[in-house]
Design a protein around this motif. Structure first.
Motif, short mmCIF file in Angstrom:
data_model
loop_
_atom_site.label_atom_id
_atom_site.label_comp_id
_atom_site.label_asym_id
_atom_site.label_seq_id
_atom_site.Cartn_x
_atom_site.Cartn_y
_atom_site.Cartn_z
N UNK A 148 0.86 -1.18 0.00
CA UNK A 148 0.00 0.00 0.00
C UNK A 148 0.90 1.23 0.00
N UNK A 149 0.73 2.07 -1.01
CA UNK A 149 1.55 3.27 -1.16
C UNK A 149 0.67 4.51 -1.02
N UNK A 150 1.03 5.38 -0.11
CA UNK A 150 0.37 6.67 0.04
C UNK A 150 1.12 7.66 -0.83
N UNK A 151 0.49 8.06 -1.94
CA UNK A 151 1.20 8.78 -3.00
C UNK A 151 1.31 10.28 -2.77
N UNK A 152 0.37 10.85 -2.02
CA UNK A 152 0.18 12.29 -2.02
C UNK A 152 -0.86 12.66 -3.06
N UNK A 153 -1.33 13.89 -2.98
CA UNK A 153 -2.45 14.35 -3.80
C UNK A 153 -1.94 14.97 -5.11
N UNK A 154 -2.62 14.64 -6.20
CA UNK A 154 -2.35 15.29 -7.47
C UNK A 154 -1.65 14.42 -8.49
N UNK A 155 -1.67 14.90 -9.74
CA UNK A 155 -1.15 14.15 -10.86
C UNK A 155 0.35 13.87 -10.72
N UNK A 156 1.13 14.91 -10.39
CA UNK A 156 2.58 14.72 -10.30
C UNK A 156 2.96 13.77 -9.18
N UNK A 157 2.33 13.94 -8.02
CA UNK A 157 2.65 13.08 -6.88
C UNK A 157 2.31 11.63 -7.17
N UNK A 158 1.13 11.38 -7.75
CA UNK A 158 0.73 10.00 -8.01
C UNK A 158 1.59 9.36 -9.09
N UNK A 159 1.99 10.13 -10.09
CA UNK A 159 2.86 9.59 -11.13
C UNK A 159 4.21 9.18 -10.56
N UNK A 160 4.81 10.04 -9.76
CA UNK A 160 6.11 9.73 -9.18
C UNK A 160 6.04 8.49 -8.29
N UNK A 161 5.04 8.44 -7.42
CA UNK A 161 4.93 7.33 -6.48
C UNK A 161 4.63 6.02 -7.19
N UNK A 162 3.73 6.06 -8.16
CA UNK A 162 3.40 4.84 -8.89
C UNK A 162 4.58 4.33 -9.69
N UNK A 163 5.35 5.24 -10.29
CA UNK A 163 6.53 4.83 -11.05
C UNK A 163 7.54 4.14 -10.15
N UNK A 164 7.83 4.76 -8.99
CA UNK A 164 8.76 4.12 -8.05
C UNK A 164 8.24 2.75 -7.62
N UNK A 165 6.97 2.66 -7.26
CA UNK A 165 6.43 1.42 -6.72
C UNK A 165 6.45 0.30 -7.76
N UNK A 166 6.09 0.62 -8.99
CA UNK A 166 6.05 -0.42 -10.02
C UNK A 166 7.45 -0.89 -10.37
N UNK A 167 8.38 0.02 -10.53
CA UNK A 167 9.74 -0.38 -10.88
C UNK A 167 10.43 -1.11 -9.72
N UNK A 168 10.11 -0.75 -8.48
CA UNK A 168 10.76 -1.37 -7.32
C UNK A 168 10.13 -2.69 -6.93
N UNK A 169 8.82 -2.78 -7.00
CA UNK A 169 8.09 -3.93 -6.44
C UNK A 169 7.62 -4.93 -7.49
N UNK A 170 7.60 -4.54 -8.75
CA UNK A 170 7.14 -5.41 -9.84
C UNK A 170 5.81 -6.09 -9.50
N UNK A 171 4.76 -5.31 -9.26
CA UNK A 171 3.48 -5.87 -8.82
C UNK A 171 2.79 -6.67 -9.92
#
Length: 253
Positions: free
Chosen positions: A65-88
């Motif tokens: 579970x990733x708490x990204x922060x609010x908004x387009x830029x925050x969610x993009x950055x967090x999702x990119x990190x999570x997908x590349x790091x965790x390979x969900x």
């Protein structure tokens, strides 16, 4: 039925080994409703300021579970990190959203299977409303994960209903003055928030099946007599139960 883990990570790639379910929530309150249902949750180190993550078991499924922060830029950055790091194996947007369709009520679970940008406008150059030049008219979920998300939502529906379809997102909070023209531009849109399309686009670019399970907390321009607001913790719980059910179905499949 084909399950999300059967969906390839890209057009030429074989199916990936099963990784965790990635849950993306904008606000700590939304994430907390999910982590409260988890077993053995442990924090993850995140190299992004303002982003938090935990990993544990949800419904028997390995889940982050990733708490990204609010908004387009925050969610993009967090999702990119999570997908590349965790390979969900799959990703899902959770939490709250604003109800845009005139017949959506507060508490309704919105199953997102198509996503676009609420305030993007390149129509002068021949693009569709919401379409960014060079991008698709809609970011569309794989049918397998969207079907699984819808089945999960219906399994936990507590009476407020379930709707499946188009979700909008953009860096503008949709107040009543914005709602009417937005409905005209996107007559089929069910909801609006500030993150989901960004997360959908990121997952699509990185080859991860994606859907959304967000509950309506506020109505964007409610009609007279409509209840227009529910507390965040209430709708966060509604979304969390649907995500838990999705995780359990992934674990079984």
């Amino acid at each position: 039925m084909t399950h999300a883990s059967d969906v390839p990570v890209g057009p030429d790639a074989p199916a990936r080994p099963a990784g965790p379910l990635l849950v993306l929530a904008a606000m700590p309150e939304e994430a907390a409703a999910i982590t409260a249902l988890m077993a053995d949750a442990e924090p993850l180190a995140v190299p992004l300021a303002g982003v938090a993550a935990v990993r544990g078991a949800l419904g028997g499924q390995d889940t982050a579970v990733v708490t990204t922060g609010i908004g387009v830029a925050a969610s993009t950055a967090a999702a990119t990190w999570a997908i590349l790091s965790l390979r969900p194996r799959a990703a899902v947007a959770a939490g709250s959203c604003g109800g845009l369709a005139a017949d959506v009520e507060v508490g309704t679970l919105i199953v997102g299977d198509a996503f676009t940008w609420s305030i993007a406008d390149a129509t002068a150059f021949g693009y569709a409303p919401g379409q960014v030049p060079g991008g698709p008219e809609r970011h569309v979920a794989e049918a397998a994960i969207a079907d699984l998300a819808e089945a999960s939502a219906r399994a936990v529906d507590e009476g407020a209903g379930v709707r499946r379809g188009l979700m909008l997102a953009g860096d503008a909070f949709v107040t009543a003055p914005l709602a009417a023209p937005m409905r005209e531009r996107f007559p089929e849109a069910l909801s609006a928030d500030m993150e989901t399309t960004a997360s959908a686009r990121t997952a699509e670019a990185l080859g991860v099946p994606f859907a959304a399970l967000r509950a309506v907390s506020d109505l964007c321009g409610p009609a007279a007599g409509q209840q227009f607001h529910l507390e965040l913790d209430e709708v966060a719980r509604t979304s969390a139960l649907a995500v838990q059910e999705l995780a359990a179905r992934l674990a079984r499949g």
